[in-house]
Every structure is written in structure tokens, then in C-alpha cells.
Write an enzyme that holds these catalytic residues in place. Structure first.
Site, PDB file in Angstrom:
ATOM      1  N   ASP A   1      -6.918 -94.145 -39.118  1.00 13.21           N
ATOM      2  CA  ASP A   1      -7.324 -95.402 -39.755  1.00 13.21           C
ATOM      3  C   ASP A   1      -6.484 -96.554 -39.206  1.00 13.21           C
ATOM      4  O   ASP A   1      -5.276 -96.402 -39.036  1.00 13.21           O
ATOM      5  CB  ASP A   1      -7.093 -95.326 -41.266  1.00 13.21           C
ATOM      6  CG  ASP A   1      -8.058 -94.373 -41.958  1.00 13.21           C
ATOM      7  OD1 ASP A   1      -8.548 -93.449 -41.308  1.00 13.21           O
ATOM      8  OD2 ASP A   1      -8.307 -94.572 -43.149  1.00 13.21           O
TER       9      ASP A   1
ATOM     10  N   GLU B   1     -14.145 -91.514 -46.017  1.00 15.56           N
ATOM     11  CA  GLU B   1     -14.498 -90.117 -45.751  1.00 15.56           C
ATOM     12  C   GLU B   1     -15.902 -89.794 -46.281  1.00 15.56           C
ATOM     13  O   GLU B   1     -16.338 -88.656 -46.273  1.00 15.56           O
ATOM     14  CB  GLU B   1     -13.459 -89.191 -46.393  1.00 15.56           C
ATOM     15  CG  GLU B   1     -12.269 -88.928 -45.498  1.00 15.56           C
ATOM     16  CD  GLU B   1     -11.552 -90.168 -44.988  1.00 15.56           C
ATOM     17  OE1 GLU B   1     -11.003 -90.918 -45.814  1.00 15.56           O
ATOM     18  OE2 GLU B   1     -11.565 -90.411 -43.772  1.00 15.56           O
TER      19      GLU B   1
ATOM     20  N   TRP C   1       6.554 -90.796 -48.278  1.00 13.38           N
ATOM     21  CA  TRP C   1       5.298 -91.371 -48.786  1.00 13.38           C
ATOM     22  C   TRP C   1       5.584 -92.581 -49.672  1.00 13.38           C
ATOM     23  O   TRP C   1       4.726 -93.030 -50.427  1.00 13.38           O
ATOM     24  CB  TRP C   1       4.505 -90.301 -49.555  1.00 13.38           C
ATOM     25  CG  TRP C   1       3.023 -90.441 -49.447  1.00 13.38           C
ATOM     26  CD1 TRP C   1       2.175 -90.901 -50.421  1.00 13.38           C
ATOM     27  CD2 TRP C   1       2.189 -90.126 -48.324  1.00 13.38           C
ATOM     28  NE1 TRP C   1       0.877 -90.895 -49.960  1.00 13.38           N
ATOM     29  CE2 TRP C   1       0.860 -90.413 -48.677  1.00 13.38           C
ATOM     30  CE3 TRP C   1       2.458 -89.621 -47.035  1.00 13.38           C
ATOM     31  CZ2 TRP C   1      -0.212 -90.224 -47.807  1.00 13.38           C
ATOM     32  CZ3 TRP C   1       1.390 -89.430 -46.169  1.00 13.38           C
ATOM     33  CH2 TRP C   1       0.071 -89.731 -46.559  1.00 13.38           C
TER      34      TRP C   1
ATOM     35  N   ASP D   1      -8.965 -89.359 -37.332  1.00 10.18           N
ATOM     36  CA  ASP D   1      -8.725 -90.046 -38.615  1.00 10.18           C
ATOM     37  C   ASP D   1      -7.536 -90.999 -38.530  1.00 10.18           C
ATOM     38  O   ASP D   1      -6.782 -91.140 -39.480  1.00 10.18           O
ATOM     39  CB  ASP D   1      -8.541 -89.050 -39.774  1.00 10.18           C
ATOM     40  CG  ASP D   1      -8.596 -89.743 -41.122  1.00 10.18           C
ATOM     41  OD1 ASP D   1      -9.303 -90.764 -41.238  1.00 10.18           O
ATOM     42  OD2 ASP D   1      -7.909 -89.291 -42.063  1.00 10.18           O
TER      43      ASP D   1
HETATM   44 CA    CA Z   1      -9.576 -92.039 -43.115  1.00  9.15          CA
END
Ligand code: CA
Length: 588
Positions: A322, A193, A490, A320
């Protein structure tokens, strides 16, 4: 009789000496099969997180009980994403703010701790986490938030070497567990980022001296033994102008090693900045704006760092997404060797093991807005209305058209590792059902500053769940069952030959499900949210299970409306270890 006793004593001595031996390449290669220890992140180099242990099973898991808990103490109670290692009666864990602990695995007592003295001005994007260490020879090695790699003597905790990965002032940091291959310690970098350049580095594990580097953005030069080696890709083939110089592609989740093909497999994060229009000069969707090798899985030669193959999950990435999620080698139902990976972008991919080539892909979340499907050539069929608008075309030139996108930028699945069961042939994927409002803005690169060119707000999609653990069939993409959770998942997942699927929730529950039905068989409240990675091992004929508890990670920091929804959750920092007592192993 006397002679027999003497022989036994000598054998005992030999066994004792051997138990304290240096950790070798052979031991790492055999980590999944040897259930007495856990030497690799992923519980075996293929990252299956599958244990062949079946002492603990569906019938007796209700008798699993806590044996000790260890607090990592201090005021630095933030997200605890570590996977413990177990060797020579010692558990090694890492904690928030770049700390490491060695714990007597029999008593839960601390043997030593190491606290990296972090400088002012570190730039971790997504909480001050660490995901674990590597062990080799007589050292344990882990990375720090100021982008350094530290090797500690495994017995004393003394520093053996300490090397700089990159400049933390430019936004670099490190959070992944390093991996060891043939005496090399191999790492990526974090900071996607901040307009950093993703890279894979290999060092001599005993000395820390660099052997090779491989930047993952086209145009950058690799090195081998201190000399320039080869350029990554072809300059300006898929990047306009100078954008590649700050092109992102952080290799922040580390990688894996496939001994069968002698290949390192690493993933690269989002291209920088997030505003995709700035990286796509021609806007032709002909590959010229793909931005290689961002959002891509790469196969590397472990001896030289040369790129052997690549597969880009999200070309011209702009949400975003990834491309860093773990690539798991497995044998499918027909006995064929394959790779599987569940991407941030919401698709579950099966790839060829020989060359990373595309085999098939299916959604593993309910709503995907950015692509209609993945075509037979492995390239997504874009949904152009799903692309956040070009700010240069906006009336005020400042805020492009806002679009609603799913998955959200935190992904259909983020870093938290899935597991594969050799018993069922299924993958157990920790996913999240959420979307976001996202828009683009103008941006220019400035060292050490966020380099996004986007704004966003994450939103839930369903009233009754965000988290969703799915049992996915890698032959068909079919979901055999789904376990829904209120808060986003998570934590890592683990499967066992005993038919159990372990994972934790932000609500603090450590849970064992039936691997065939998804039925909850056991749970334990750990007192804080779980974002760690479970392990299991066998000791003195009994099966142990352990998980780190301590809420944090990216969700509370970046989760928008979801962060507000889960703001009641308490932080913590406790390592919990459980045991199935021998006398209860056969009890029902
Ligand atoms: Ca990222």
C-alpha cells in the site's frame, strides 16, 4: 489595590472564557507550536510528531511517573491504535469497535462516552481499530467501522451529525483520524482487500454536507458541490479492460495538509486484486500496467479535490505494498523544504514539496527482494524473480510460482507513524524485518468478499528481532542507530526537543530512547501490547506524556508464523498518562 484585584479577576474570567473557545483554523495551524494542547493527529499538520517541549529531557526522564490510567472497559478489548487529542482540560480518545471517550485530563475521570452501534456484517480487514478523532468548532469527529463519519458535541458527546462514507456491505470501513482544513473535514476510506475504490471526501465540518469527492483510481469521476467534476486520470491508460472498476487504492490512512503549498497529501493503497498479472495485460513494464493511482502519493487541491501531482512508489504492485504511509513535511540540514515517507515496500523516499517529485530513496530495512533499487527517475528497478508467478501459466492453472518476498505484505513499515526531530534532523522510523512466501491464484470480484487472488505466510528473517526502530538521516539515507525489538513494532513514535524518542512495544513497554544514541533512558510496563500513538503537552508548568495500551491490529490476525510467535501477548485497553512532577524536573 482593590482596582488591581478587579482587573485580575476580569483577566481571569476572560482567560477562562477564551480557554473554552471554539477550535479554529488558526489554532489547528499553530498546533505544533502551542504545547498546551494537542489538536491534530500528528501533533501538528506536518505530522512531524515533534514537540518543542524540553522540560522533560534526557537527565530527568527517569523521574517521569504515571499520574492516571483509564480503562475503556467492556469486552471489546482489541487493538488500540488511537492518538489522543487534548483541548480545554479534556482528553479525547477513540477505542476499538468505533467508540469515543472524553476524559478529564486532570483526574482521569470519564466525562462521556459514545459507542457506535455497529451493524452485523461489517468487514474490517485488519482488526476493529480506530486511530483517532479530529476537533473543530465545538465538535469532535471520528469514523466508524461501518464506514460512517460521526460528529459529536465535544462537551456532551451528543451526536451533531452522522453521515455515510460508503457501503459497508461492499467492504468499506473507516479507521483513520479525519483532518480539518478551512472548515472542511477530509477523509479517505478503507477496504482495499475487498475490491473497493479508494476515494478522498471533503465535507462541511459543521453540517457534514459533502463538498467534493475524488476517487483515486483512473477512470472514476470526481464530484464538486453535487455535480460531476473531472475524471481521475485517463481511462484505461494504465488499467486493462474493466479492472479499474474494482481497482482498490484504499485511502485508509488519511492524509495531511501542507499550508505552504495549499495541498492535501493522501496515499492510496494496493491495487486490487493482489494478483498483479490480472492488471497488467501487456506485461511490457512500459507503464501500461502501472495501475494508477494505486500505491501512490497524491497532492490534491483542498478547495476542489483536483489532483495536483502524484508519485507512485510501487507501479504494477503485487505484494500488498500500500502507498498510504504518512508524508511528513520537514526542513533538511540545508534548510530546504522537503517531504519524506517510509513506504510499505521498504524504501524511505524524499520528495519535492512543490510537486511531489522524486528526489531520492534508500532502503530502511535490511532485505528487499522485489526491487534492486529506485532509479534516478523515481521508478523502481524491478527484480523480476521477486514477482509471484502467474497462475494462468501454472501446470494446474491454479497456483502460480511461490516466491519468497521481503518485506512481507505487512511492510517494512505499516501504518504506525514515524517522527521527525527538529533538534537532530533525523527521522525515527518504526520498521519490521520480515518476509513472506507469496503466490498468486485466480480470482473474480464478488461484492463483499475478499478480492486478493493471492496466498501468503509471513516469516521472521532474524532470530533476535523483527521490530527495528531506526534513526534515518534524510540527507543520505544512513541509519545513525537501530533499536531492535523481539516482536514487530506497531506503535507510533514521538520526538521532543528534550532529546527523547518515545514509542511502545507489543511486549507492553512504553520506552524513551536517547535521540542521538538510541540508548534506553526510561521505560514503563503498561500491562498490554502498545499499538497506540504517544503525545506530550504542558499543563500547569509540568510536562505530560500519554500513550494508549491494548494489543491488537493486523499482526495477530495476518502474521502467519510471526502471529504464532507473539500469541502469548495479552489484550487490553488502558489509556496511560504520565507526568514529570515540578519538584523532580531539575533533580538528577
Ligand atoms: Ca492492502
Amino acid at each position: 489595590m482593590k482596582r488591581l484585584i478587579a482587573t485580575v479577576a476580569v483577566l481571569g474570567l476572560w482567560a477562562g472564557a477564551s480557554a473554552q473557545a471554539q477550535v479554529t483554523e488558526e489554532m489547528l495551524a499553530n498546533d505544533q507550536a502551542d504545547t498546551s494542547q494537542v489538536l491534530t493527529n500528528g501533533m501538528g499538520r506536518h505530522l512531524q510528531r515533534f514537540s518543542p517541549l524540553s522540560t522533560l529531557n534526557k537527565d530527568n526522564v527517569k523521574n517521569l511517573m504515571p499520574v492516571w490510567a483509564f480503562s475503556i472497559g467492556g469486552e471489546k478489548q482489541r487493538g488500540q491504535e488511537t492518538q489522543p487529542l487534548i483541548y480545554d482540560d479534556v482528553m479525547y480518545i477513540t477505542g476499538s469497535y468505533s467508540r469515543m471517550y472524553a476524559i478529564d485530563v486532570k483526574t482521569g475521570k470519564e466525562l462521556w462516552q459514545y459507542d457506535a452501534r455497529l451493524p452485523e456484517g461489517i468487514l474490517p480487514c485488519c482488526d476493529v481499530v480506530n486511530r483517532g478523532a479530529a476537533i473543530y468548532g465545538d465538535v469532535v469527529i471520528f469514523g466508524t467501522l461501518d464506514a460512517r463519519l460521526v460528529a459529536l458535541d465535544r462537551k456532551s458527546g451528543d451526536v451533531v451529525w452522522n453521515k455515510k462514507i460508503a457501503d459497508y456491505k461492499a467492504g468499506y470501513s473507516y479507521t483513520a483520524a479525519p483532518i480539518i482544513v478551512d472548515g472542511l473535514v477530509i477523509t479517505g476510506n478503507s477496504g482495499g482487500e475487498f475490491g473497493i475504490v479508494g476515494e478522498v471526501q471533503a465535507r462541511n465540518a459543521e453540517t457534514g454536507e459533502m463538498v467534493w469527492t475524488r476517487p483515486v483510481i483512473e477512470g472514476h469521476m470526481g464530484t464538486l458541490n453535487g455535480e460531476e467534476s473531472t475524471m481521475t486520470g485517463t481511462l484505461n491508460a494504465s488499467w486493462p479492460g474493466d479492472m479499474w472498476k474494482t481497482g482498490g487504492g484504499a485511502t485508509w490512512l488519511g492524509g495531511s495538509y501542507d499550508a505552504e503549498t495549499d495541498t492535501l497529501v493522501f496515499g492510496a493503497g494496493n491495487p486490487a486484486p493482489w494478483n498483479s498479472w490480472l492488471r497488467d495485460a501487456g506485461q511490457k513494464n512500459d507503464g501500461s500496467g502501472d495501475n494508477l493511482y494505486a500505491s501512490t502519493r497524491l497532492g490534491l487541491d483542498p478547495a476542489t479535490g483536483e489532483i495536483k501531482w502524484h508519485y507512485q512508489t510501487t507501479p504494477r504492485e503485487g505484494w500488498d505494498y500500500d502507498g498510504v504511509n504518512e508524508v511528513v513535511a520537514f526542513k533538511d540540514a540545508d534548510g530546504n523544504s522537503k517531504y519524506a515517507t517510509a513506504d510499505r515496500n521498504g524504501f524511505f523516499y524524499v520528495l519535492n514539496r512543490a510537486d511531489g517529485g522524486f528526489v531520492d530513496a534508500w532502503p530502511f530495512v535490511k532485505d528487499i527482494t522485489w526491487a534492486k533499487e529506485i532509479g534516478d527517475d523515481g521508478r523502481p528497478v524491478f527484480n523480476e524473480e521477486g514477482r509471484p508467478g502467474d497462475p494462468s501459466k501454472a501446470a494446474d492453472g491454479n497456483k502460480g510460482e511461490v516466491v519468497f518476498s521481503a518485506p512481507s505484505f505487512l511492510g517494512g513499515k505499516n501504518w504506525m507513524p514515524m517522527a521527525f526531530s527538529q533538534k537532530t534532523g533525523l527521522f525515527y522510523v518504526p520498521s519490521n524485518e520480515w518476509g513472506m512466501d507469496i503466490w498468486n491464484e485466480p480470482i473474480t470480484y464478488k461484492k463483499g468478499a475478499a478480492y486478493l487472488g493471492s496466498g501468503f505466510t509471513i516469516k521472521p528473517l532474524y532470530d533476535d528481532h523483527i521490530g527495528s526502530l531506526k534513526a534515518v538521516d534524510p540527507m543520505t539515507g544512513e541509519w545513525k542507530w537501530e533499536y531492535k525489538n523481539d516482536a514487530p513494532l506497531w506503535s507510533g513514535v514521538m520526538t521532543t526537543a528534550g532529546g527523547l524518542v518515545f514509542f511502545g512495544t507489543p511486549e507492553g513497554e512504553f520506552i524513551a530512547l536517547d535521540d542521538e544514541t538510541g540508548e534506553k533512558l526510561w521505560s514503563f510496563q503498561t500491562g498490554s501490547g502498545i499499538v497506540g500513538q504517544p503525545i506530550t503537552w504542558e499543563q500547569d508548568g509540568e510536562q505530560y506524556v500519554a500513550i494508549m495500551s491494548g494489543w491488537g491490529g493486523a499482526v495477530p490476525l495476518w502474521g502467519g508464523e510471526v502471529a504464532k510467535k507473539v500469541s502469548y501477548l495479552n489484550q487490553g485497553g488502558m489509556m496511560w498518562t504520565f507526568r514529570l512532577p515540578k519538584e523532580l524536573a531539575s533533580a538528577n
